[in-house]
Design an enzyme around this catalytic site. Structure first.
Site, PDB file in Angstrom:
ATOM      1  N   SER A 237       0.839  -1.097  -0.053  1.00 19.64           N
ATOM      2  CA  SER A 237       0.090  -0.218   0.031  1.00 19.64           C
ATOM      3  C   SER A 237       0.902   1.076   0.044  1.00 19.64           C
ATOM      4  O   SER A 237       1.991   1.326   0.556  1.00 19.64           O
ATOM      5  CB  SER A 237      -1.090  -0.013   1.059  1.00 19.64           C
ATOM      6  OG  SER A 237      -1.450   1.248   1.552  1.00 19.64           O
TER       7      SER A 237
ATOM      8  N   TYR B 139      -2.450  -1.140  10.124  1.00 21.05           N
ATOM      9  CA  TYR B 139      -2.394  -1.284   8.864  1.00 21.05           C
ATOM     10  C   TYR B 139      -1.074  -0.781   8.082  1.00 21.05           C
ATOM     11  O   TYR B 139      -0.506  -1.470   7.117  1.00 21.05           O
ATOM     12  CB  TYR B 139      -3.605  -0.719   8.216  1.00 21.05           C
ATOM     13  CG  TYR B 139      -3.757  -1.042   6.598  1.00 21.05           C
ATOM     14  CD1 TYR B 139      -4.199  -2.223   6.049  1.00 21.05           C
ATOM     15  CD2 TYR B 139      -3.578   0.221   5.921  1.00 21.05           C
ATOM     16  CE1 TYR B 139      -4.060  -2.385   4.787  1.00 21.05           C
ATOM     17  CE2 TYR B 139      -3.476  -0.108   4.476  1.00 21.05           C
ATOM     18  CZ  TYR B 139      -3.846  -1.298   3.815  1.00 21.05           C
ATOM     19  OH  TYR B 139      -4.078  -1.480   2.720  1.00 21.05           O
TER      20      TYR B 139
END
Length: 730
Positions: free
Chosen positions: A598, A611
């Site tokens: 990401s 995350y």
């Protein structure tokens, strides 16, 4: 009718008057063809021809003319439609004989045969573009209105016996004449024409080493004659079946299912790597009762060495298989690998010698000398091809060859085509021309691509993207139902044959669905083992599975969020890579791996601590794997940003929370996808390109990283974020 419909034991009587009588003559021919092809005991995939001589109006003169409709080259009887049939003026076909004779008179018999195929297009009726079969003259020269030319196992069994001519009289009582082997073409058709002229009461002809042809003036009776020929041969074989002494009796026992799968899981990638010295192959495992009875038998080595008989068979299976002298009761997998390596070397030497001894001045260059069929006592057969479809058909054809040998050995003694005759078929200029006309293979045509997370979002889009380039796609997901849905979408587009673990997965098609939890090593190991059994190995792995969990404001209470985030987003990728590594190293073939991280890995944010840090760790995991798996495997990462559309990471409640956070107006009655689109448009305005990021955008980057176009790129992160300057390389 020779038999009543209910009396058939070895073929299916499928004709229905209520259906057939409503069809026009051409549709009736298609119907007859489909019904014959529906029963694989009648003819193999792509084999056989059917025809009808029908009246049609000449588009130039308006006159009624006789037109031969015959199944075209490369078609399959079971699935053929009208467009799969060529149509030719019958009188023009008749006129070609003088053209052929002129070549024979000049001593160019072989060239004349090949020239005739090129002349067929000059006889096309109504500019029909369907290429005509090499068997067209056989259908043309038999004067009866309807003709079937088939390759049923029972009939080929008779045609492959050492005393095939005498058996023709015994079995069919004079209703079938006999002609010895001759390569299909004009001369073979003329021989059949002469035989029919001399024996006007016969119903058909047995073609030595090949199959049979029969005819009638009505379509239904032609169909019934075909069934009678096959049923009669099968009954005769059954009366002489040797039971437990088939193939000389059993020599070895089969391994149990668990032991066989464990052996194949290690053996197949190694075999695939050794076979793929020029191009990669896809495998199909066949271990049904009939196959095991043959490979476990006393006579299997002798019969395997003789090779196949019917030309339709060995064009796929090559002149003979590779039989491995493996004792399943004493030898282990390492011994199997050694014996395979030795057998492969000997097979290639034998094939090269066969080519050099039989080649002619104008023969095409030698093709890959590797076997396409491997026989392993106690285990079964492994067939190989350029794709799953071809390897499945190769397995089917050798199964046919096994049945032919069983039948021939029951009633007489099996014989194969002489090597020179086999070579002249395998390296026939017309067959070479077919190969040259085939379209270029797609980028991933010979690759097995595992997409983990294929049930939705980026994973589903990636599965579709690589399938479009010809890949064999493994749709793996924690949610098996979602994986099945994606695999079904692919098989609906690219072909049937979806397989699921535990339900005949080796017989799968271009896509399979498998369940996997990448946080549990045993499920990853089991999933990859199923892939190996299905296709023979693995080439590319794309991990799109990931998890995002909203965190509370109290950091001390987020331990479980951290554990799950790192378990899926980091450890999961590590487990997949470490299990795939075993297969890749056994194969020894270049491959690729893509992890999905990401842009959050490079951007500090509030509210996504677990995350973001897990994705940062995943970036470095990718770099470490690139070093560890080099030089065999390239490892790169794909870094998306805010892929809202179609993503399970953005469930309705999270989308609503984000819309509220950014004061974006919405109504509770709106669909989840509508809400996602609003949020995606908002995020798009924060990028340089001002465009929403879609799963398809990510899929394009994932495909690029496994396509070979970036073969010198490894250890890199490719961001697909619309241009977030906060995530620029720093």
């Amino acid at each position: 009718m020779p038999y009543k419909p209910e009396d058939y034991k070895f073929v299916k009587y499928l004709w229905e008057d209520d259906v057939a009588d409503k069809l026009d003559p051409i549709e009736n021919l298609v119907y007859r063809s489909n019904k014959l092809g529906e029963d694989q005991r009648i003819t193999n995939t792509g084999g056989g021809n059917t025809s009808a001589k029908l009246m049609g109006k000449d588009p130039l003169t308006g006159e009624e003319v006789e037109v031969l409709w015959v199944k075209g080259s490369g078609g399959d009887l079971r699935t053929s439609k009208k467009e799969n049939f060529s149509s030719l003026y019958q009188d023009k076909l008749n006129a070609l004989d003088s053209n052929y004779q002129s070549f024979v008179d000049k001593g160019y018999k072989s060239a004349g045969e090949d020239r005739m195929v090129g002349m067929f297009k000059h006889c096309n009726f109504c500019l029909n573009p369907r290429a005509s079969s090499i068997d067209t003259p056989l259908h043309s020269m038999i004067s009866e209105k309807h003709v079937d030319h088939l390759h049923p196992n029972a009939v080929i069994s008779v045609a492959s016996c050492k005393d095939q001519e005498a058996l023709t009289e015994v079995i069919w009582g004079g209703k079938l004449a006999y002609v010895p082997w001759m390569r299909p073409g004009w001369e073979a058709a003329k021989l059949c024409e002469d035989t029919y002229a001399e024996n006007p009461d016969i119903w058909g002809i047995l073609l030595g080493q090949h199959g049979h042809t029969n005819w009638s003036n009505e379509s239904k009776s032609c169909y019934e004659t075909s069934l009678w020929v096959i049923e009669t041969a099968a009954r005769y074989i059954e009366e002489h079946d040797k039971g437990e002494m088939t193939f000389g009796g059993q020599k070895y026992s089969s391994l149990d299912g668990y032991s066989s799968k464990a052996l194949l899981t290690k053996f197949l990638p190694i075999a695939r790597g050794m076979l793929s010295n020029k191009v990669k192959f896809i495998g199909t495992v066949q271990n049904d009762e009939a196959t095991l009875r043959f490979v476990n038998s006393v006579d299997a080595p002798r019969l395997a060495e003789l090779g196949t008989s019917c030309p339709d068979h060995f064009l796929r299976t090559k002149i003979k298989p590779l039989y491995i002298d493996f004792n399943p009761e004493q030898d282990d997998v390492d011994t199997l690998i050694v014996k395979f390596e030795q057998g492969l070397e000997k097979y290639r030497e034998d094939y090269t010698a066969y080519y050099n001894e039989c080649k002619r001045d104008d023969s095409p260059a030698m093709r890959d000398p590797s076997p396409t069929v491997i026989l392993i006592p106690g285990v079964g057969m492994v067939a190989w091809g350029k794709n799953k479809s071809e390897s499945r058909v190769t397995a089917e054809f050798y199964n046919c060859a096994i049945e032919v040998m069983r039948g021939a050995e029951a009633i007489s003694e099996y014989t194969a085509l002489p090597a020179q005759e086999a070579f002249d078929i395998e390296y026939w200029a017309l067959e070479e021309a077919k190969l040259q006309r085939m379209p270029a293979e797609k980028t991933l045509a010979r690759d097995v691509v595992v997409v983990i997370g294929a049930g939705d979002g980026i994973g589903k889009a990636t599965a579709h993207r690589v399938a479009r380039e010809g890949a064999h796609v493994v749709c793996a997901d924690l949610n098996l139902d979602n994986a099945k849905a994606t695999a079904k979408e692919l098989t609906d587009i690219y072909g049937q044959g979806i397989g699921v673990a535990g339900s005949g997965i080796s017989a799968c098609g271009p896509a399979i669905a498998l369940a996997v939890d990448i946080t549990r090593r045993e499920t990853v190991e089991a999933m990859l083992a199923d892939v190996v059994i299905a296709y023979g190995g693995i080439d590319k792995v794309i991990v799109t599975a990931g998890v995002f969990i909203a965190e509370g404001s109290d950091l001390a209470k987020n331990d479980k969020v951290f554990e799950l985030s790192f378990g899926v987003n980091v450890k999961g990728g590590y487990i997949v890579a470490s299990e795939a590594q075993k297969i890749w190293e056994n194969q020894g073939l270049k491959g690729a791996m893509v992890l999905t991280t990401s842009v959050n890995a490079a951007v500090s944010k509030k509210g996504s601590l677990a995350y973001d840090t897990s994705k940062a760790a995943a970036n470095h995991l990718m770099r470490e794997l690139a070093v560890t798996l080099s030089p065999l495997i390239n490892v790169n990462a794909l870094a998306p940003a805010t892929v809202v559309q179609g993503s399970n990471m953005f469930p309705r409640d999270r989308v609503i929370s984000s819309l509220s956070k950014y004061d974006i107006a919405f109504a509770d009655s709106e669909s989840t996808e509508s809400l996602r689109n609003k949020l995606a448009q908002f995020y798009a305005q924060r990028t340089l390109t001002k465009q929403p990021i879609t799963p398809e955008d990510q899929a394009e980057a994932a495909y690029l990283l496994v396509s070979g176009q970036l073969s010198k790129t490894t250890g890199q992160v490719i961001s697909v974020d619309g241009g977030l300057h906060e995530a620029f390389l720093r």
